[in-house]
Write a protein that holds these residues in place. Structure first.
Motif, PDB file in Angstrom:
ATOM      1  N   GLN A  74      51.406  44.417  33.246  1.00 39.62           N
ATOM      2  CA  GLN A  74      51.567  42.960  33.317  1.00 39.62           C
ATOM      3  C   GLN A  74      50.224  42.283  33.086  1.00 39.62           C
ATOM      4  O   GLN A  74      49.188  42.760  33.575  1.00 39.62           O
ATOM      5  CB  GLN A  74      52.104  42.523  34.685  1.00 39.62           C
ATOM      6  N   ASN A 124      50.337  29.752  34.416  1.00 38.85           N
ATOM      7  CA  ASN A 124      49.824  31.117  34.412  1.00 38.85           C
ATOM      8  C   ASN A 124      50.893  32.149  34.774  1.00 38.85           C
ATOM      9  O   ASN A 124      50.724  32.952  35.695  1.00 38.85           O
ATOM     10  CB  ASN A 124      48.644  31.243  35.380  1.00 38.85           C
ATOM     11  N   ASP A 129      48.377  38.103  32.693  1.00 37.70           N
ATOM     12  CA  ASP A 129      48.538  36.654  32.777  1.00 37.70           C
ATOM     13  C   ASP A 129      47.484  36.004  31.890  1.00 37.70           C
ATOM     14  O   ASP A 129      46.878  36.679  31.043  1.00 37.70           O
ATOM     15  CB  ASP A 129      48.478  36.164  34.226  1.00 37.70           C
ATOM     16  N   THR A 166      44.553  35.198  32.455  1.00 43.22           N
ATOM     17  CA  THR A 166      43.170  35.613  32.707  1.00 43.22           C
ATOM     18  C   THR A 166      42.916  37.087  32.411  1.00 43.22           C
ATOM     19  O   THR A 166      41.770  37.519  32.384  1.00 43.22           O
ATOM     20  CB  THR A 166      42.790  35.329  34.164  1.00 43.22           C
ATOM     21  N   ALA A 175      47.117  41.608  35.243  1.00 43.72           N
ATOM     22  CA  ALA A 175      47.584  41.316  36.600  1.00 43.72           C
ATOM     23  C   ALA A 175      48.086  42.580  37.287  1.00 43.72           C
ATOM     24  O   ALA A 175      48.004  42.710  38.502  1.00 43.72           O
ATOM     25  CB  ALA A 175      48.692  40.263  36.563  1.00 43.72           C
ATOM     26  N   ASP A 176      48.624  43.498  36.528  1.00 39.26           N
ATOM     27  CA  ASP A 176      48.976  44.840  36.989  1.00 39.26           C
ATOM     28  C   ASP A 176      48.488  45.778  35.895  1.00 39.26           C
ATOM     29  O   ASP A 176      49.073  45.864  34.818  1.00 39.26           O
ATOM     30  CB  ASP A 176      50.484  44.969  37.197  1.00 39.26           C
ATOM     31  N   SER A 177      47.410  46.487  36.168  1.00 38.05           N
ATOM     32  CA  SER A 177      46.735  47.278  35.142  1.00 38.05           C
ATOM     33  C   SER A 177      47.295  48.693  35.006  1.00 38.05           C
ATOM     34  O   SER A 177      46.738  49.509  34.279  1.00 38.05           O
ATOM     35  CB  SER A 177      45.230  47.346  35.431  1.00 38.05           C
ATOM     36  N   LEU A 221      53.244  35.518  34.732  1.00 42.59           N
ATOM     37  CA  LEU A 221      53.093  36.931  34.385  1.00 42.59           C
ATOM     38  C   LEU A 221      53.896  37.235  33.125  1.00 42.59           C
ATOM     39  O   LEU A 221      54.990  36.695  32.923  1.00 42.59           O
ATOM     40  CB  LEU A 221      53.595  37.822  35.519  1.00 42.59           C
TER      41      LEU A 221
END
Length: 418
Positions: free
Chosen positions: A112, A60, A114, A116, A119-121, A62
């Motif tokens: 960023q 998983n 991952d 799912t 991860a950084d919106s 980034l």
């Protein structure tokens, strides 16, 4: 301050010599070989690679939007050159940008992601600049998603990031477009200038070029000129230089000044000058000044290589020697040899490539060392491995084509003839 151009640079420019051109193409092929298969993540996007050329992380990892978009751009170049498998890499990257980085609820593109989701919106100008570059390069190779992405990213940049009062973009927003106040940066605007030129070349739409000229006028003709053609990195919201700015992320926002960006701008303003019909006399003047200052202040005259940053008294601050300023220096020298020829520009071109050949090429594992210590030993204080093909690939290929536009344009116009 600036080196006076002459009409006759050193005889037989290296970039015109058959052996040198073959050597550059060999280095480009090596970079394609190093990155093409190992970087492809079957779950989407691309892996960052370690020194040996294996994924840094497979569980998983980034994926930063700038890295995803740069891979699309670089393999679009590979596709134009006729490198087998490049079109598949472009398709893989475009799908990931469109389906995973793009925010279907609020619009824009996540910094960023991952496996799912986001991860950084955050929505950052730097990342959006590279989405525009990827979409433009994908359009040149006829990718089916290119037009939709180009329209989408253009709308986001126009309606969310662009600040008409200053003629440049804001830096950062939250996922739902709440502004992150207090900062404006040249790095995101510099890369947007590159992308805007690529979009103009791909579409012929003048508004892209107008924005590129606006940014360059603000950051180079006005702000850098005020600083003796040293490019300030950090500003407040009114675009006043912030000399005391500090941010812990020294990869993207190092304190002080960054000579590598002076070199990058030297090439970009010359490309902009050509695309704009050579109307602005300040552009070649600025390119010469930026390059001269970079070589005079940023080059380590004892050990070689460019210092990463200088303080405002021109004293080396972060003394690591990174690969990307060398790449930008070689490309800038090629453009200057074409438009402001001088012995100084050709001597610098040779000096930079000789340093790269001696210190930056990883002859054990392939690829390039992305970081060296001040004493020229491989290091990983800023960059954990080998995550980027973009700078080195362009440095190898730009001297093989006329200095009149981006690689995608020049390869297309010449049919990839080397």
């Amino acid at each position: 301050m600036t080196e006076t151009p002459t009409t006759s640079p050193l005889p037989a420019l290296w970039s015109n010599r058959s052996y040198h051109r073959k050597w550059l193409l060999k280095q480009a092929d090596g970079l394609f070989d190093f990155f093409q298969a190992p970087s492809l993540n079957p779950k989407g996007g691309f892996y960052d690679l370690n020194r040996q050329g294996a994924p840094l992380a497979t569980d998983n990892p980034l994926r930063g939007i700038h890295a995803s978009a740069r891979m699309v751009h670089c393999f679009a170049i590979g596709d134009l050159l006729g490198r087998p498998g490049s079109a598949d890499m472009v398709d893989h990257g475009m799908s990931f940008l469109w389906n995973r980085h793009r925010d279907p609820q609020n619009g824009g593109y996540f910094w960023q992601v991952d496996d799912t989701g986001a991860a950084d919106s955050s929505k950052q100008g730097y990342g959006h600049a590279f989405v525009l570059l990827a979409a433009s390069s994908a359009k040149v190779v006829g990718h089916p998603l290119a037009d939709a992405m180009l329209a989408d990213i253009t709308d986001v940049l126009d309606t969310k990031f662009w600040e008409p009062a200053h003629g440049a973009i804001a830096e950062e927003f939250s996922a739902d477009w709440q502004p992150i106040p207090g900062y404006r940066g040249q790095n995101s605007n510099m890369h947007l200038t590159e992308a805007l030129m690529a979009a103009f070349e791909a579409t012929g739409e003048r508004h892209y070029l107008d924005k590129a000229e606006s940014i360059a006028d603000l950051l180079i003709n006005r702000r850098a000129r005020d600083e003796a053609f040293r490019v300030a990195e950090h500003f407040n919201e009114q675009w006043t230089v912030d000399r005391s700015y500090y941010h812990p992320n020294e990869m993207f926002r190092p304190a002080g000044t960054t000579p590598g960006h002076w070199l990058e701008w030297a090439r970009l303003v010359l490309q902009l000058w050509v695309l704009g019909g050579k109307r602005h006399d300040w552009m070649p003047e600025a390119a010469r000044g930026l390059f001269f200052q970079s070589m005079s202040l940023g080059w380590d005259k004892e050990k070689g290589g460019f210092f990463y940053t200088l303080d405002w008294a021109n004293v080396p601050d972060k003394t690591s020697k990174l690969w990307w300023p060398l790449c930008e220096g070689a490309a800038a020298a090629h453009f200057l040899n074409a438009h402001s020829p001088s012995d100084f520009h050709e001597e610098s071109y040779r000096r930079i490539w000789s340093f790269i050949a001696s210190h930056s090429l990883d002859r054990t594992f392939g690829g390039w060392h992305e970081e060296l210590t001040e004493d020229l030993q491989p290091a990983n204080s800023l960059f954990p491995g080998k995550g980027d093909i973009y700078h080195a690939l362009q440095a190898c290929l730009i001297p093989l084509f006329p200095a009149d536009g981006s690689l995608t344009k020049m390869i297309s116009e010449t049919g990839g003839t080397l």
